[in-house]
Design a protein around this motif. Structure first.
Motif, mmCIF file in Angstrom:
data_model
loop_
_atom_site.group_PDB
_atom_site.id
_atom_site.type_symbol
_atom_site.label_atom_id
_atom_site.label_comp_id
_atom_site.label_asym_id
_atom_site.label_seq_id
_atom_site.Cartn_x
_atom_site.Cartn_y
_atom_site.Cartn_z
ATOM 1 N N GLY A 147 1.066 -0.671 0.208
ATOM 2 C CA GLY A 147 0.042 -0.456 0.098
ATOM 3 C C GLY A 147 0.708 1.277 0.004
ATOM 4 N N PHE A 148 0.336 2.396 -0.548
ATOM 5 C CA PHE A 148 1.373 3.544 -0.986
ATOM 6 C C PHE A 148 0.533 4.202 0.400
ATOM 7 N N GLY A 153 -4.890 8.949 1.922
ATOM 8 C CA GLY A 153 -5.365 7.570 3.472
ATOM 9 C C GLY A 153 -4.225 6.985 2.356
ATOM 10 N N ILE A 154 -4.699 5.555 2.413
ATOM 11 C CA ILE A 154 -3.652 4.574 1.890
ATOM 12 C C ILE A 154 -3.914 4.043 1.032
ATOM 13 N N GLU A 155 -4.059 3.118 -0.546
ATOM 14 C CA GLU A 155 -4.474 2.848 -1.098
ATOM 15 C C GLU A 155 -3.905 1.994 -1.798
ATOM 16 N N ILE A 156 -4.126 1.122 -1.256
ATOM 17 C CA ILE A 156 -3.863 -0.877 -1.990
ATOM 18 C C ILE A 156 -3.125 -0.873 -3.699
ATOM 19 N N TYR A 157 -1.890 -0.907 -3.223
ATOM 20 C CA TYR A 157 -1.192 -1.222 -4.348
ATOM 21 C C TYR A 157 -1.765 -2.267 -5.269
ATOM 22 N N GLU A 248 5.724 14.615 10.803
ATOM 23 C CA GLU A 248 4.803 14.390 10.613
ATOM 24 C C GLU A 248 3.361 13.403 9.950
ATOM 25 N N SER A 249 2.922 12.586 9.925
ATOM 26 C CA SER A 249 2.122 12.093 9.144
ATOM 27 C C SER A 249 0.326 13.097 9.479
ATOM 28 N N ARG A 250 0.314 12.864 7.946
ATOM 29 C CA ARG A 250 -1.484 13.604 8.475
ATOM 30 C C ARG A 250 -3.031 12.670 8.928
ATOM 31 N N ILE A 251 -2.205 11.252 8.200
ATOM 32 C CA ILE A 251 -3.701 11.039 8.215
ATOM 33 C C ILE A 251 -3.362 9.791 9.821
ATOM 34 N N ALA A 252 -2.160 9.584 9.509
ATOM 35 C CA ALA A 252 -1.310 9.236 11.233
ATOM 36 C C ALA A 252 -2.191 9.942 12.241
ATOM 37 N N ARG A 253 -1.826 11.176 12.132
ATOM 38 C CA ARG A 253 -2.456 12.868 12.924
ATOM 39 C C ARG A 253 -4.291 12.467 13.101
ATOM 40 N N GLU A 254 -4.031 11.928 11.878
ATOM 41 C CA GLU A 254 -5.898 11.585 12.178
ATOM 42 C C GLU A 254 -6.089 10.775 13.160
ATOM 43 N N SER A 255 -5.222 9.526 12.546
ATOM 44 C CA SER A 255 -6.068 8.297 13.313
ATOM 45 C C SER A 255 -5.816 8.672 14.940
ATOM 46 N N SER A 256 -4.674 8.871 15.419
ATOM 47 C CA SER A 256 -4.323 9.335 16.625
ATOM 48 C C SER A 256 -5.977 9.819 17.470
ATOM 49 N N LEU A 257 -6.494 11.395 17.005
ATOM 50 C CA LEU A 257 -7.223 12.081 17.290
ATOM 51 C C LEU A 257 -8.883 11.481 16.946
ATOM 52 N N MET A 258 -8.950 10.454 16.236
ATOM 53 C CA MET A 258 -9.635 10.535 16.012
ATOM 54 C C MET A 258 -10.246 8.525 17.228
ATOM 55 N N GLU A 259 -8.907 8.482 17.183
ATOM 56 C CA GLU A 259 -8.671 7.582 18.375
ATOM 57 C C GLU A 259 -8.815 8.514 20.218
ATOM 58 N N ASP A 260 -8.496 9.570 20.155
ATOM 59 C CA ASP A 260 -8.837 10.407 21.314
ATOM 60 C C ASP A 260 -10.610 10.916 21.402
#
Length: 350
Positions: A147-148, A153-157, A248-260
């Protein structure tokens, strides 16, 4: 994304950019709005429709046109952003035209009022262009996914499956070689690779990888996950491997914020979701981080809702605004919660 020109008076004016990646095209979808003027080189028929009796094909020439934006479509799999509207500057004024913005295309965007999140998006895209790219490989016995990591987001290659003989060394090496062959085609020179999955298969693959492609493998690291596929990729993000590579990955940050956010909601704690609850919390000065889905922001602006006033109020109160991608799981969850939520400094009454 590369900014090639800025001419602004306050918040009004022109910014010219060149799209350098597929991610940049996605960013432009949310930077450009209906009513903006967009200029670009494009192809148009040299002659108008006045000479329809001529059977020969009319030649197209390269011209620079300025169109007033009416529609935008991001075609992820065609690697282009289509911008449609009437021509206001250039040949055939008044006719409709579609600009096909692709990687390498330079466009000028003219707005009467540039917004903070649009400036931030351009800055994020500029900075991201300087960071190493990340490719994810999730592998277990007989199955692997590549995946990329994109901004949206993540794109399945690809998915690679070994049909039989998983434990047999010869067939296992054939399986590993297929993964490496796909990586040779998929991985840019400056990219880093995260090899993830359950058990020891990922370590065995990394050893094989070092033997056959030492240069590429030198930029790889491993990460434990309980499964492969998209769920495994999500685990990689949550564990911070992408952040360690991309700073600082945008989507990693979004994942962390959503978990919070989900955690605070489940505890009836310092969180608000939906426009009414968020506005109520903002009235108390309690909003620390506002989370808003990109589609909610776009739709609100198109409908003429005063959504930008809300964002400005958050920033005036020293709060942060984070725009989530709805093509990625945290953004989808946020959209289902009403498209807007907030992590609070303190709990407020509903």
């Amino acid at each position: 994304m590369r900014v090639t020109h800025r001419f602004l008076k306050g918040r009004e004016g022109e910014i010219a950019v060149t799209a350098e990646t597929l991610d940049d095209l996605w960013h432009l979808k949310y930077i450009i709005e209906k009513g903006d003027m967009v200029f670009a080189l494009t192809k148009r028929k040299a002659d108008s429709a006045s000479d329809k009796l001529r059977p020969e094909k009319v030649e197209k020439v390269k011209v620079r046109l300025g169109i007033r934006v009416e529609e935008l479509e991001f075609h992820k799999f065609a690697n282009r952003l289509r911008i449609h509207g009437p021509i206001e500057q250039g040949m055939d004024t008044g006719s409709y035209h579609t600009l096909n913005v692709e990687i390498g295309t330079n466009i000028s965007i003219v707005k009467e009022h540039w917004k903070n999140d649009q400036f931030q998006r351009i800055q994020d895209a500029e900075e991201a262009g300087k960071r190493p790219k990340v490719v994810l490989v999730a592998v277990e016995e007989g199955d692997a996914d590549i995946g990329f990591v994109r901004h949206y987001g993540i794109e399945i290659y690809s998915h690679i499956r070994q049909s039989s003989g998983k434990r047999e060394t010869g067939l296992r090496n054939v399986f590993f070689s297929e993964i490496v062959e796909q990586l040779r085609h998929a991985v840019p020179e400056d990219a880093s690779i995260v090899i993830a999955g359950p058990g020891f298969t990922k370590e065995d693959f990394l050893k094989y990888f070092h033997d056959v492609e030492p240069d590429m493998a030198s930029k790889a690291l491993t990460e434990d996950t309980s499964m492969i596929g998209m769920s495994g990729f999500q685990e990689v993000l949550r564990r911070g491997a992408v952040d360690r590579i991309m700073q600082e990955s945008r989507i990693a940050r979004e994942s962390s914020l959503m978990e919070d956010l989900i955690k605070e909601i489940s505890m009836d704690g310092k969180a608000a979701y939906g426009f009414a609850d968020v506005k109520n919390a903002l009235g108390y000065g309690a909003v620390e981080t506002l989370l808003i889905a990109d589609e909610t922001l776009r739709e609100g602006r198109e409908k003429g809702e005063n959504i930008d006033k809300l964002l400005m109020e958050v920033e005036k109160a020293q709060g942060k605004v984070v725009v989530f991608s709805t093509t990625f799981e945290p953004g989808e969850k946020l959209h289902k919660l009403g498209g807007i939520a907030a992590l609070l400094r303190f709990k407020v009454k509903g």
